[in-house]
Structure formats: structure tokens, C-alpha cells
Design a protein around this motif. Sequence first.
Motif, mmCIF file in Angstrom:
data_model
loop_
_atom_site.group_PDB
_atom_site.id
_atom_site.type_symbol
_atom_site.label_atom_id
_atom_site.label_comp_id
_atom_site.label_asym_id
_atom_site.label_seq_id
_atom_site.Cartn_x
_atom_site.Cartn_y
_atom_site.Cartn_z
ATOM 1 N N UNK A 247 0.845 -1.204 0.000
ATOM 2 C CA UNK A 247 0.000 0.000 0.000
ATOM 3 C C UNK A 247 0.876 1.249 0.000
ATOM 4 N N UNK A 248 1.904 1.252 0.867
ATOM 5 C CA UNK A 248 2.808 2.404 0.928
ATOM 6 C C UNK A 248 3.573 2.560 -0.387
ATOM 7 N N UNK A 249 3.955 1.432 -0.977
ATOM 8 C CA UNK A 249 4.696 1.473 -2.246
ATOM 9 C C UNK A 249 3.832 2.097 -3.340
ATOM 10 N N UNK A 250 2.565 1.661 -3.421
ATOM 11 C CA UNK A 250 1.732 2.166 -4.520
ATOM 12 C C UNK A 250 1.372 3.640 -4.332
ATOM 13 N N UNK A 251 1.128 4.062 -3.086
ATOM 14 C CA UNK A 251 0.858 5.492 -2.852
ATOM 15 C C UNK A 251 2.114 6.295 -3.189
ATOM 16 N N UNK A 252 3.263 5.766 -2.810
ATOM 17 C CA UNK A 252 4.534 6.438 -3.107
ATOM 18 C C UNK A 252 4.736 6.639 -4.607
ATOM 19 N N UNK A 253 4.384 5.618 -5.386
ATOM 20 C CA UNK A 253 4.542 5.718 -6.853
ATOM 21 C C UNK A 253 3.763 6.919 -7.404
ATOM 22 N N UNK A 254 2.564 7.079 -6.887
ATOM 23 C CA UNK A 254 1.705 8.167 -7.383
ATOM 24 C C UNK A 254 2.369 9.536 -7.195
ATOM 25 N N UNK A 255 3.051 9.722 -6.061
ATOM 26 C CA UNK A 255 3.638 11.038 -5.751
ATOM 27 C C UNK A 255 5.134 11.092 -6.041
ATOM 28 N N UNK A 256 5.672 10.003 -6.611
ATOM 29 C CA UNK A 256 7.117 9.919 -6.822
ATOM 30 C C UNK A 256 7.873 10.063 -5.493
#
Length: 330
Positions: A247-256
Motif C-alpha cells: 500500500x505504501x509502495x503504490x501510494x509512493x509511486x503516485x507522488x514519486x
Amino acid sequence: MDYFTTLTAENHSIPLSDGNRIPIIGLGTYGDPRTTQKGTAKQSVKLAIDAGYRHFDGALVYFNEHEVGQAIREKIADGTVRREDIFYCGKLWNTFHPPELVRPALERTLKTLQLDYVDLYIIEFPAAFKPGDEFYPKDKHGKYIYHETDLCATWEALEACKDAGLTKSLGVSNFNRRQLELILNKTGLKHRPVSNQVECHPYFTQPRLLEFCRQNDIVIVGYSPLGTSRDASWVNLKCPPMLEDEVLISIGRKYNKNTAQVALRFNAQRGVVVIPKSFSPQRIRDNFQIFDFSLTDEEMKAIEGLNKNIRFVELLMWSDHPEYPFHDEY
């Protein structure tokens, strides 16, 4: 909570109930004294000040307060910051709980830092150990030697330190609700605790303690906001590394952003102060980059949903102390 989304790298302090302010992100300075090279803490604090940090979390028992103090003084001397720009939190260790030892312990910290005052002084852990020269007193069988704890008497001695100008604010650490209430309901209470420093991260979100503290104007300062080191001597390793969470990885991807930045932003946006510890120059800089994005309500809820209610930092070696705080639900 909109207030917390408006914080910036230049201006990220939030109010404390006594009228002072605390920066929402700080640098934790704990490093295992047996394995950390001399000078590491000093270099890290200087680098952090250059990167924008103004809040430093230290303790006498980290055995590096002299380095942290030196770094702060050098950055004041070279004109980067003024003393009033810096927020330093020091801690009263378990062997100094008797009231007559409280002020000398704080004075020892000030002498080590070579500063006139600290911004926040907190009781590091609610359990008292036998006073003396040993920070970790043990009997001949290797058992910790405890001391009778009177948290209210210790608190009164702290209040006197604030009145004497040795610290601007007073707080606690690792206190549960019952222990906080002991202080809050104390007869003749002069200064309320402004903060409670506890473990807090997406796998251990502390909803009930957070709510109780909010109701009582106590700011939560979250230690181990990125999970913790995997040091088996004091860390619960049953829990998977939090920074690998999908979950943290995918949210991180969105915001770089990396997962650490997402985890820190999550707490900051809830009004929880974060003090990630790092001695890596790159990570010190990265961890501070949390003011140029904000999480949506859905993302905040998704991260709240990661709570496993698992402590990394259980401190089980002291679980037989009558004031061990983690037997209670919160």
C-alpha cells in the motif's frame, strides 16, 4: 486537519498547550554506542540543520549528547541558525526518578550539550531503576534492579526545572493512559505534560491513545515512525518490515515518493510529530522531503487500515516492572 496540510519546509512547527511550538519533524539521534563511529552524530546533526531540520531528539543514555550539542553550537556560530530556531528534546533516564536527582540529571544534560536550556525535557520511561552510576543496574544474576516509582513526585521535580528556566516545556514518553491520568489529575498540578513520545507508525497507529491525548491537548511524538532497525536484542521481529508494504509502495509511486516519505507524511498529516533516526546523509535529506505533497482522505484511510496493532519496541526485559506501560490496552 487542514492545518497540518499547510506546513512547509521553512515553517513546520505546531503549537503545544503551554504556548511553545514543536517542529513536526525532527531527527532522532540514537545510535548503538558500541557500533556507531565517533563523530557520526555530530556530522548527521550538522547535515540535518543544513537540510532544514530544526528539531533534534536526544538523551543522556545515547552517549552522544556532547556531539549533538557541538553540532548545534557550530551551526549557531557559523550563522546558519539561532538558538531559538532549534528545538532540542532531552530525556530523564530511569535511574534519576527520585525528585532530588531530577534537576542534577537535567543539569548534566545541559553541561554535556553546553546549552543553557533544552526546549523539551521528558520522562523517558515510566519505570524507575535503582539510582547510582549504572544506567542499567543489574544484580549478580543479571536481573534489572528496580526502584519504587512515584511519577507524581518525579513530575513535581520536573516542574521546578521548568520554573528555573532549564527547560521550556515538559513531557513524557512511553506513558499509557493510566500513567498520563496520574499526572493530569495530580493535586496542585502546575505544568501539564505537553507531549507523549510513543511508538507510532502505519503498523501501529495508536488510535485510542492518540484520541485521549488530543482530548487533553497532549501532542504525540512518534518514535520509530518508519518501523525500526531489525536489532533482535530489543526489537520484535515477528512483524514484516513496514517499508516493504504494498500500500505504501503504490501510494509512493503516485507522488514519486519512497515508502518512508509516505509513512512520515501520514503521521504528520494526523498531527503526530515524527522523529525518524538516520545517520545516512541521503536518508536524512530524503526523510525531510514531506512538505511538497499531501495525502488524500482515501489514502489516509488506506494507511490507517494497515494497523496491525503490533509493537516493534516491546522492551520486554522490563515487563515485570510494576510501572511497565504496555500491559494496558493503551
